[in-house]
Enzyme design. Structure first.
Site, mmCIF file in Angstrom:
data_model
loop_
_atom_site.group_PDB
_atom_site.id
_atom_site.type_symbol
_atom_site.label_atom_id
_atom_site.label_comp_id
_atom_site.label_asym_id
_atom_site.label_seq_id
_atom_site.Cartn_x
_atom_site.Cartn_y
_atom_site.Cartn_z
ATOM 1 N N CYS A 12 57.611 22.673 75.135
ATOM 2 C CA CYS A 12 58.903 22.160 75.608
ATOM 3 C C CYS A 12 59.970 23.208 75.269
ATOM 4 O O CYS A 12 59.635 24.373 75.056
ATOM 5 C CB CYS A 12 59.219 20.796 74.985
ATOM 6 N N ASN A 15 60.581 22.587 70.733
ATOM 7 C CA ASN A 15 59.385 22.347 69.890
ATOM 8 C C ASN A 15 59.725 21.469 68.685
ATOM 9 O O ASN A 15 59.148 21.607 67.613
ATOM 10 C CB ASN A 15 58.726 23.661 69.445
ATOM 11 N N CYS A 17 60.906 17.915 69.623
ATOM 12 C CA CYS A 17 60.854 16.524 70.123
ATOM 13 C C CYS A 17 59.599 16.292 70.965
ATOM 14 O O CYS A 17 58.642 15.653 70.518
ATOM 15 C CB CYS A 17 62.094 16.185 70.954
ATOM 16 N N ARG A 18 59.592 16.801 72.213
ATOM 17 C CA ARG A 18 58.511 16.438 73.138
ATOM 18 C C ARG A 18 57.179 17.104 72.820
ATOM 19 O O ARG A 18 56.146 16.425 72.766
ATOM 20 C CB ARG A 18 58.925 16.788 74.582
ATOM 21 N N SER A 19 57.170 18.438 72.637
ATOM 22 C CA SER A 19 55.855 19.083 72.491
ATOM 23 C C SER A 19 55.146 18.754 71.174
ATOM 24 O O SER A 19 53.918 18.623 71.171
ATOM 25 C CB SER A 19 55.930 20.591 72.737
ATOM 26 N N ASP A 132 63.884 15.434 78.265
ATOM 27 C CA ASP A 132 64.368 15.829 76.945
ATOM 28 C C ASP A 132 65.127 14.649 76.310
ATOM 29 O O ASP A 132 66.138 14.203 76.846
ATOM 30 C CB ASP A 132 65.303 17.030 77.156
HETATM 31 P P1 4NP Z 1 62.524 19.372 72.876
HETATM 32 O O1 4NP Z 1 64.028 18.828 72.710
HETATM 33 O O2 4NP Z 1 62.600 20.505 73.877
HETATM 34 O O3 4NP Z 1 61.793 18.187 73.394
HETATM 35 O O4 4NP Z 1 62.095 19.821 71.493
HETATM 36 C C1 4NP Z 1 65.098 19.642 72.369
HETATM 37 C C2 4NP Z 1 65.351 19.921 71.048
HETATM 38 C C3 4NP Z 1 66.435 20.702 70.711
HETATM 39 C C4 4NP Z 1 67.270 21.195 71.684
HETATM 40 C C5 4NP Z 1 67.012 20.922 73.010
HETATM 41 C C6 4NP Z 1 65.922 20.156 73.359
HETATM 42 N N1 4NP Z 1 68.420 21.979 71.313
HETATM 43 O O5 4NP Z 1 69.194 22.331 72.222
HETATM 44 O O6 4NP Z 1 68.575 22.320 70.141
#
Ligand code: 4NP
Length: 166
Positions: A12, A15, A17-19, A132
């Site tokens: 994602c 790294n 939340c989703r992945s 996200d």
């Molecule tokens: P992820 O979510 O891609 O599912 O891990 C996010 C976590 C942090 C951020 C964006 C998306 N950020 O902008 O810090």
């Protein structure tokens, strides 16, 4: 003779939340089904290298029995195209970023690269994007878990049909 495991990398943006959620859920499904598959995760960005998964992702996952606490954020790198058999993008933007990194590979690295790159939802025969949840609410984190569980079951079904990790 021991057979090499089939290696999957869930990807994602951050790294956190989703992945990491996809990693732990998919690992649970392949282990429950006794498949010789290993699962890891990474982010396309460098925003959260070394960080714990988001506390909300951890809390929602824990309610379903998944432990994300040992994971730490890392960034996708060119060697991942060599190391992994399958790279699963959570959404279209991740897919584009993964492709952009692939485009930077040298001829030598391209020759060694074996990873297929697909959406996490590919096994569901769908273009579903795992959205996200970072700026979202509890329902968004629950939806990520629901979607990861549905997709993981579909991947396990596909691996069994194609005798991958069997
Ligand atoms: P992820 O979510 O891609 O599912 O891990 C996010 C976590 C942090 C951020 C964006 C998306 N950020 O902008 O810090």
């Amino acid at each position: 003779m021991t057979t090499q495991p089939y290696r999957i990398l869930c990807v994602c943006l951050g790294n956190i939340c989703r992945s990491p959620t996809a990693e732990v859920v998919l690992r649970h499904y392949v282990e429950t089904n006794h498949l010789n598959v290993v699962v890891d995760s990474a982010g396309t960005s460098n925003y959260h290298i070394g960080d714990l998964p988001d506390y909300r992702s951890q809390a929602h996952a824990r309610k379903r029995g998944y432990d994300l606490s040992v994971l730490r954020g890392r960034q996708l790198n060119t060697h991942d195209f060599v190391k992994f058999d399958l790279i699963l993008a959570m959404d279209e933007a991740n897919l584009t970023a993964i492709q952009a990194l692939y485009d930077t590979l040298s001829d030598h690295e391209r020759h060694q690269a074996k990873a297929k790159v697909q959406l996490m939802s590919h096994a569901l025969n769908s273009q579903l994007m795992i959205a996200d949840p970072y700026y979202g609410d509890a329902a968004d984190f629950e939806r990520v878990l629901d979607q990861c569980e549905q997709a993981s079951q579909a991947w396990v079904d596909l691996f069994k049909r194609e005798r991958i990790g069997c």
